[in-house]
Design a protein around this motif. Structure first.
Motif, short mmCIF file in Angstrom:
data_model
loop_
_atom_site.label_atom_id
_atom_site.label_comp_id
_atom_site.label_asym_id
_atom_site.label_seq_id
_atom_site.Cartn_x
_atom_site.Cartn_y
_atom_site.Cartn_z
N THR A 29 13.70 -7.05 -1.45
CA THR A 29 12.34 -6.50 -1.50
C THR A 29 11.45 -7.30 -0.55
OG1 THR A 29 11.78 -7.89 -3.40
CG2 THR A 29 12.56 -5.67 -3.87
N VAL A 30 10.66 -6.58 0.24
CA VAL A 30 9.74 -7.20 1.20
C VAL A 30 8.34 -6.64 0.92
CG1 VAL A 30 9.20 -7.58 3.63
CG2 VAL A 30 11.59 -7.35 2.90
N PRO A 31 7.46 -7.43 0.28
CA PRO A 31 6.12 -6.94 -0.03
C PRO A 31 5.25 -6.84 1.23
CG PRO A 31 6.52 -9.09 -1.06
CD PRO A 31 7.72 -8.75 -0.26
N HIS A 32 4.40 -5.82 1.24
CA HIS A 32 3.39 -5.64 2.29
C HIS A 32 2.04 -5.50 1.59
CE1 HIS A 32 6.44 -5.09 5.37
NE2 HIS A 32 7.05 -4.23 4.57
N PRO A 33 1.43 -6.64 1.19
CA PRO A 33 0.20 -6.60 0.38
C PRO A 33 -0.95 -5.83 1.03
CG PRO A 33 1.08 -8.84 0.50
CD PRO A 33 1.86 -8.01 1.44
N GLU B 198 10.21 2.48 1.77
CA GLU B 198 8.92 1.87 1.43
C GLU B 198 8.27 2.64 0.28
OE1 GLU B 198 5.08 -0.04 3.71
OE2 GLU B 198 6.78 0.72 4.84
N LEU B 199 7.83 1.88 -0.73
CA LEU B 199 7.24 2.47 -1.92
C LEU B 199 5.85 1.90 -2.17
CD1 LEU B 199 10.32 1.94 -4.28
CD2 LEU B 199 9.71 4.05 -3.10
N HIS B 200 4.97 2.67 -2.79
CA HIS B 200 3.67 2.17 -3.22
C HIS B 200 3.90 1.12 -4.30
CE1 HIS B 200 1.37 5.13 -1.00
NE2 HIS B 200 2.27 6.01 -1.38
N ALA B 201 3.19 0.00 -4.22
CA ALA B 201 3.40 -1.08 -5.19
C ALA B 201 2.16 -1.94 -5.35
CB ALA B 201 4.59 -1.94 -4.77
N ALA B 202 0.99 -1.32 -5.39
CA ALA B 202 -0.26 -2.07 -5.52
C ALA B 202 -0.24 -2.88 -6.81
CB ALA B 202 -1.45 -1.13 -5.51
N ARG C 180 -0.84 -3.24 2.89
CA ARG C 180 -0.59 -1.80 2.77
C ARG C 180 -0.39 -1.38 1.32
NH1 ARG C 180 3.37 -2.21 7.49
NH2 ARG C 180 4.98 -1.94 5.91
N GLU C 181 -0.34 -2.38 0.40
CA GLU C 181 -0.07 -2.13 -1.01
C GLU C 181 1.26 -1.42 -1.22
OE1 GLU C 181 -3.64 -0.20 -2.51
OE2 GLU C 181 -4.57 -2.15 -2.81
N THR C 182 2.26 -1.87 -0.46
CA THR C 182 3.60 -1.28 -0.57
C THR C 182 4.64 -2.39 -0.66
OG1 THR C 182 3.97 -1.21 1.83
CG2 THR C 182 2.94 0.73 0.82
#
Length: 74
Positions: free
Chosen positions: A61-65, A37-41, A67-69
């Motif tokens: 890739t699975v976005p977690h908006p 899991e990476l930061h991806a805001a 958590r901004e990751t």
């Protein structure tokens, strides 16, 4: 999991206020992982690859908006 090196290449479009880029991260994993899991805001990730032992594979890739990751599923 600890990163030991980052290589970042960005191409800026100042008029549009956007950028494109590539990031390579060297990681040392203490144990087997099913995801990273990476930061991806506010980022859109078009493609992610994992390279290990000289062999590359595309990962999901699975976005977690909230958590901004983003999770990279291996």
């Amino acid at each position: 999991m600890r990163p030991s090196h980052y290589a970042v290449h960005l191409t800026l479009d100042l008029e549009a206020g956007t950028f494109r880029g590539e990031v390579a991260i060297d990681l040392a994993l203490a144990r087997t992982q099913t995801a990273i899991e990476l930061h991806a805001a506010d980022l859109t990730i078009d493609k992610a690859e994992l390279t290990a032992g000289g062999s590359a594979q595309t990962v999901t890739t699975v976005p977690h908006p909230k958590r901004e990751t983003v999770a990279l599923r291996l």
